[in-house]
Write an enzyme that holds these catalytic residues in place. Structure first.
Site, short mmCIF file in Angstrom:
data_model
loop_
_atom_site.label_atom_id
_atom_site.label_comp_id
_atom_site.label_asym_id
_atom_site.label_seq_id
_atom_site.Cartn_x
_atom_site.Cartn_y
_atom_site.Cartn_z
CE LYS A 1 8.93 -1.42 -1.81
NZ LYS A 1 8.41 -1.64 -0.35
CG ASP B 1 10.72 -0.87 2.76
OD1 ASP B 1 10.86 0.63 2.57
OD2 ASP B 1 10.20 -1.56 1.48
#
Ligand code: NDP
Length: 265
Positions: A65, A101
């Site tokens: 990420k 997220d």
């Protein structure tokens, strides 16, 4: 327009539910696209792999990420602020990066009302984006982590932090397991002694792990606390990513019933 191709990049990636979630939504909404998985071993090759595979967009999972953040040409304000990207969309040859997220998590906990103080158990990558959005929304976030190293950046950002050794119990409305403790073993995210001090005063307990009842949630239930696992977080981050993938052709509520089916198959 020819069929668009999407993927999830990660290592490991075989367990991911994302292909099923997105393909169910593409099929249900009659959107001409297909979503696959790709085992990306080296995060520094993310951008070239994206273009080599002729993708329109990707989700990015552990451990890439941060590499995804560096691979993007343009970043939305929140992704830029936290330095973590889990969704990339290609437009006119440029890669645009987002973090879904954190808003997915925020929506997942919105069912718990009158929450002001939140205790995060863990301070890894997931805690980084979610602690930031929670603070932006007015929650008071405290982090408790096993080891001190990961807390440095939170201290620099002005969060209140503790290790197991320095912990001073307080009253927290919501306690969230942000660690991987309980994912593949029976460990609790902190000692039972610490958890027994904080859980009784909490209004609810949440785990980001999904698909199983973790020892943490089992313990919370012994105190008759409302609990929630990480399934909604996973679903909601996926729906928000799908909105970006399809350039907001569909609303959250239109996408939800199709993507949700992935959790009952
Ligand atoms: P990281 O590897 O970045 O961080 C792991 C964290 O867990 C660290 O704070 C680490 O502490 C702590 N930890 C690990 N094992 C233990 C243990 N036995 N006892 C106490 N602390 C422990 O992980 P991520 O932030 O990427 O992921 C965390 C969890 O979130 C995972 O379980 C993952 O599956 C879940 N997740 C769920 C999502 C969803 O959509 N529901 C989305 C993304 C992640 P230390 O610093 O001491 O090592």
């Amino acid at each position: 327009m020819s069929q668009q191709l999407f993927a999830i990049f990660g290592n490991p990636v075989a367990h991911s539910k994302s292909p099923l979630m997105h393909n169910l939504a593409f099929e249900g909404l009659d959107y001409d696209a297909c979503y696959t998985r790709y085992l990306l071993k080296d995060g520094t090759t993310l951008k070239e792999t994206f273009f080599k595979l002729n993708l329109k967009g990707v989700n990015v999972t552990v451990p890439h990420k941060e590499a995804a953040f560096h691979a993007c040409d343009e970043l939305d304000t929140f992704a830029k602020h936290i330095g973590v990207v889990n969704t990339i969309v290609e437009k006119d040859g440029k890669l645009y990066g987002y973090n879904t997220d954190a808003p997915g998590f925020l929506k997942a906990i919105s069912e718990f009302k009158e929450i002001k103080t939140v205790l995060f158990l863990g301070a890894g990558g997931t805690a980084q984006s979610t602690s930031s959005i929670l603070r932006d929304e007015g929650y008071e976030v405290t982090l408790l982590n096993r080891s001190p190293g990961r807390l440095d950046k939170y201290i620099k950002d002005g969060f209140k932090t503790f290790t197991f050794d320095t912990f001073e119990p307080n009253t927290y409305d919501l306690i969230i397991n942000m660690t991987s403790a309980g994912l593949e073993n029976d460990s609790l995210p902190a000692s039972k002694k610490i958890l027994d001090m904080v859980i009784p005063h909490a209004k609810a307990c949440v785990d980001v792990i999904y698909g199983k009842e973790t020892p943490f949630l089992k313990l919370a239930k012994t105190y008759q606390k409302p609990t929630k696992d990480g399934s909604d977080m996973l679903l909601y981050q996926g729906i928000i990513a799908f909105e970006y993938f399809t350039n907001h052709t569909y609303t959250f509520e239109e996408i939800k019933p199709y993507m949700q089916r992935a959790f009952s198959l």
